[in-house]
Motif scaffolding. Structure first.
Motif, PDB file in Angstrom:
ATOM      1  N   ARG A 162       0.854  -1.178   0.000  1.00 15.89           N
ATOM      2  CA  ARG A 162       0.000   0.000   0.000  1.00 15.89           C
ATOM      3  C   ARG A 162       0.894   1.233   0.000  1.00 15.89           C
ATOM      4  NH1 ARG A 162      -4.463  -1.890   4.566  1.00 15.89           N
ATOM      5  NH2 ARG A 162      -5.467  -3.506   3.284  1.00 15.89           N
ATOM      6  N   PRO A 163       1.461   1.572  -1.154  1.00 13.71           N
ATOM      7  CA  PRO A 163       2.475   2.639  -1.204  1.00 13.71           C
ATOM      8  C   PRO A 163       1.947   4.025  -0.844  1.00 13.71           C
ATOM      9  CG  PRO A 163       1.877   1.904  -3.417  1.00 13.71           C
ATOM     10  CD  PRO A 163       1.250   0.932  -2.467  1.00 13.71           C
ATOM     11  N   ARG A 164       0.630   4.196  -0.839  1.00  9.59           N
ATOM     12  CA  ARG A 164       0.056   5.486  -0.449  1.00  9.59           C
ATOM     13  C   ARG A 164      -0.792   5.317   0.800  1.00  9.59           C
ATOM     14  NH1 ARG A 164      -0.181   5.087  -5.890  1.00  9.59           N
ATOM     15  NH2 ARG A 164       0.902   6.687  -7.116  1.00  9.59           N
ATOM     16  N   PRO A 165      -0.568   6.129   1.808  1.00  9.24           N
ATOM     17  CA  PRO A 165      -1.388   6.042   3.022  1.00  9.24           C
ATOM     18  C   PRO A 165      -2.863   6.288   2.705  1.00  9.24           C
ATOM     19  CG  PRO A 165       0.554   7.399   3.408  1.00  9.24           C
ATOM     20  CD  PRO A 165       0.485   7.154   1.928  1.00  9.24           C
ATOM     21  N   LYS A 166      -3.736   5.550   3.408  1.00 11.61           N
ATOM     22  CA  LYS A 166      -5.172   5.719   3.232  1.00 11.61           C
ATOM     23  C   LYS A 166      -5.728   6.791   4.156  1.00 11.61           C
ATOM     24  CE  LYS A 166      -7.374   1.862   3.504  1.00 11.61           C
ATOM     25  NZ  LYS A 166      -7.820   0.479   3.746  1.00 11.61           N
ATOM     26  N   GLU A 171      -3.700   5.276  10.871  1.00  9.13           N
ATOM     27  CA  GLU A 171      -2.403   5.734  10.386  1.00  9.13           C
ATOM     28  C   GLU A 171      -2.001   7.071  11.002  1.00  9.13           C
ATOM     29  OE1 GLU A 171      -2.103   3.568   6.061  1.00  9.13           O
ATOM     30  OE2 GLU A 171      -2.954   5.585   6.105  1.00  9.13           O
ATOM     31  N   ARG A 211       6.481   5.709   3.953  1.00  9.41           N
ATOM     32  CA  ARG A 211       5.722   6.330   2.866  1.00  9.41           C
ATOM     33  C   ARG A 211       5.649   7.846   3.015  1.00  9.41           C
ATOM     34  NH1 ARG A 211       0.421   2.797   3.624  1.00  9.41           N
ATOM     35  NH2 ARG A 211       0.960   3.399   5.753  1.00  9.41           N
ATOM     36  N   GLY A 213       4.260  11.280   3.522  1.00 10.85           N
ATOM     37  CA  GLY A 213       3.014  11.710   4.128  1.00 10.85           C
ATOM     38  C   GLY A 213       2.521  10.839   5.260  1.00 10.85           C
ATOM     39  N   ALA A 214       3.162   9.704   5.467  1.00 14.97           N
ATOM     40  CA  ALA A 214       2.747   8.819   6.560  1.00 14.97           C
ATOM     41  C   ALA A 214       3.158   9.419   7.902  1.00 14.97           C
ATOM     42  CB  ALA A 214       3.362   7.436   6.393  1.00 14.97           C
ATOM     43  N   ASP A 218       4.945   2.188   9.473  1.00 12.05           N
ATOM     44  CA  ASP A 218       4.292   1.379   8.448  1.00 12.05           C
ATOM     45  C   ASP A 218       5.170   0.225   7.972  1.00 12.05           C
ATOM     46  OD1 ASP A 218       6.149   2.816   7.007  1.00 12.05           O
ATOM     47  OD2 ASP A 218       4.683   3.989   5.873  1.00 12.05           O
ATOM     48  N   THR A 239       4.489  -1.665   3.082  1.00 13.10           N
ATOM     49  CA  THR A 239       5.360  -1.184   2.008  1.00 13.10           C
ATOM     50  C   THR A 239       6.143  -2.312   1.348  1.00 13.10           C
ATOM     51  OG1 THR A 239       7.243  -0.768   3.479  1.00 13.10           O
ATOM     52  CG2 THR A 239       5.612   0.993   3.262  1.00 13.10           C
TER      53      THR A 239
END
Length: 361
Positions: A162-166, A171, A211, A213-214, A218, A239
């Motif tokens: 999941r390379p982009r945080p949800k 999170e 990631r 912005g995380a 993660d 990741t």
């Protein structure tokens, strides 16, 4: 509390945990009936009533507790930061409680809840459903049969790409939210390792925020040395571009390697419900048992994977309510896992190995 009528359940939270896991499993359990769902979200209220037509919905936990006499069990599936205060309120109201993992942020909080439950003579159980994963049940069976010999190393992974945080509280970097992958997937991995091999004597960990912005960890690794000498290596990551085996268990006589995830979560997400054939997987997904050769080149023999059995958790909860038996997972077991998670956080922060002097943690 013994009654010929079904035990009435109040469910707090109807997000992923409440709607996908708890509500369907409660509804599938003889002797339990989902009576009330707490969610302030009007769309989720409508969803709950559509999926469980007999259910009553309320917007706040206060409304639920105001009618505590109409309930026999409260299930807490709300955000992590609410687990301790809601469990405390439920126990003080005289209600048995199931709490989604993690039970608390710290072992001390978990122990305090356990002591309160003991004083009140009430059930308190954390929802560690991954003990009923198909692959975990299979590993436990191989250990019981002695198929591996003396186990030396246990490798266990929950890896995702999941390379982009949800986004969302899971999170969040706010410590009050108890977010991050260590307390999310790590709660399962550590619980499984302790259930199989007993108390940890030492903990080493590495945690990273990979990631852009995380805010919370993660990508995390934990190494446990158990009191009996077994070493557990646990990976949890959002990741991982190439996923490793779910389990690799190495013993003095043989090793077992298993890829892929238990199918129950995916089935529940798709709207399927427990019934004939539940929790079974295709033969092509079976792990392999052998020595001296990689399973990816045909080494070892395929081992039929036992069916996954999430419904067994709530069946055991119903039995505990009816008979006074021990719940399927105890609050003190959760406290033991939380001690390891706290030690892992300290280890990663300080770059050290954390040891438990008495070896009982």
């Amino acid at each position: 509390m013994v009654t010929p009528n079904p035990y009435r359940v109040g469910l707090i939270g109807y997000g992923l945990a409440g709607s996908v896991f708890h509500a369907p499993l409660i509804a599938a359990t003889g002797g339990l009936v989902l009576g009330t769902v707490v969610t302030a979200n009007e769309e989720r209220q409508a969803q709950a009533r559509a999926e469980h037509p007999q259910v009553r919905t309320v917007a706040t936990a206060d409304e639920l507790f105001a009618r505590a006499g109409e309930l026999d069990l409260v299930v807490i599936a709300s955000p992590n930061r609410t687990h301790v205060p809601l469990a405390h309120t439920a126990l003080e109201a005289g209600l048995p409680v199931v709490v989604d993992k993690p039970l608390a942020a710290t072992a001390a909080e978990a122990e305090a809840l356990a002591e309160l439950a003991d004083r009140r003579g009430l059930l308190l159980s954390p929802f560690q459903n991954r003990r009923w994963d198909n692959d975990f049940r299979t590993v436990a069976g191989l250990l019981a049969d002695g198929a591996l010999g003396s186990v030396q190393r246990f490798e266990s992974r929950f890896e995702r790409w999941r390379p982009r945080p949800k986004g969302g509280w899971r999170e969040s970097g706010d410590p009050a939210e108890i977010g991050g992958i260590l307390y999310d997937l790590g709660s399962h991995l550590v619980d499984q390792a302790l259930a199989l091999f007993g108390p940890a004597a030492a903990v080493y960990a590495e945690t990273d925020v990979r990631r852009p912005g995380a805010e919370a960890d993660d990508d995390t690794f934990i190494a446990l040395t158990h009191r009996n000498g077994v070493r557990s290596h646990l990976w949890m990551s959002a990741t991982t571009a190439q996923l490793g085996p779910r389990f690799r268990v190495l013993g003095s006589a043989a090793g077992y390697v298993k890829y892929g995830l238990d199918p129950q979560e995916a089935a529940l997400r798709e709207g399927l419900r427990p019934g004939p054939g539940w929790g079974r997987e295709a033969e092509t997904s079976w792990g392999r048992l052998g020595a001296g050769e990689s399973p990816l080149t045909g080494g070892g023999e395929p081992v039929p994977t036992l069916p996954g059995d999430y419904p067994a958790y709530y069946a055991a909860i119903e039995n505990a309510l009816r008979t006074g038996a021990e719940p399927p997972v105890t609050a003190r077991e959760a406290a033991a896992a939380l001690r390891v998670l706290e030690a892992a956080r300290k280890s990663a922060a300080d770059g050290c190995t954390v040891t438990f002097e008495d070896g009982t943690k």
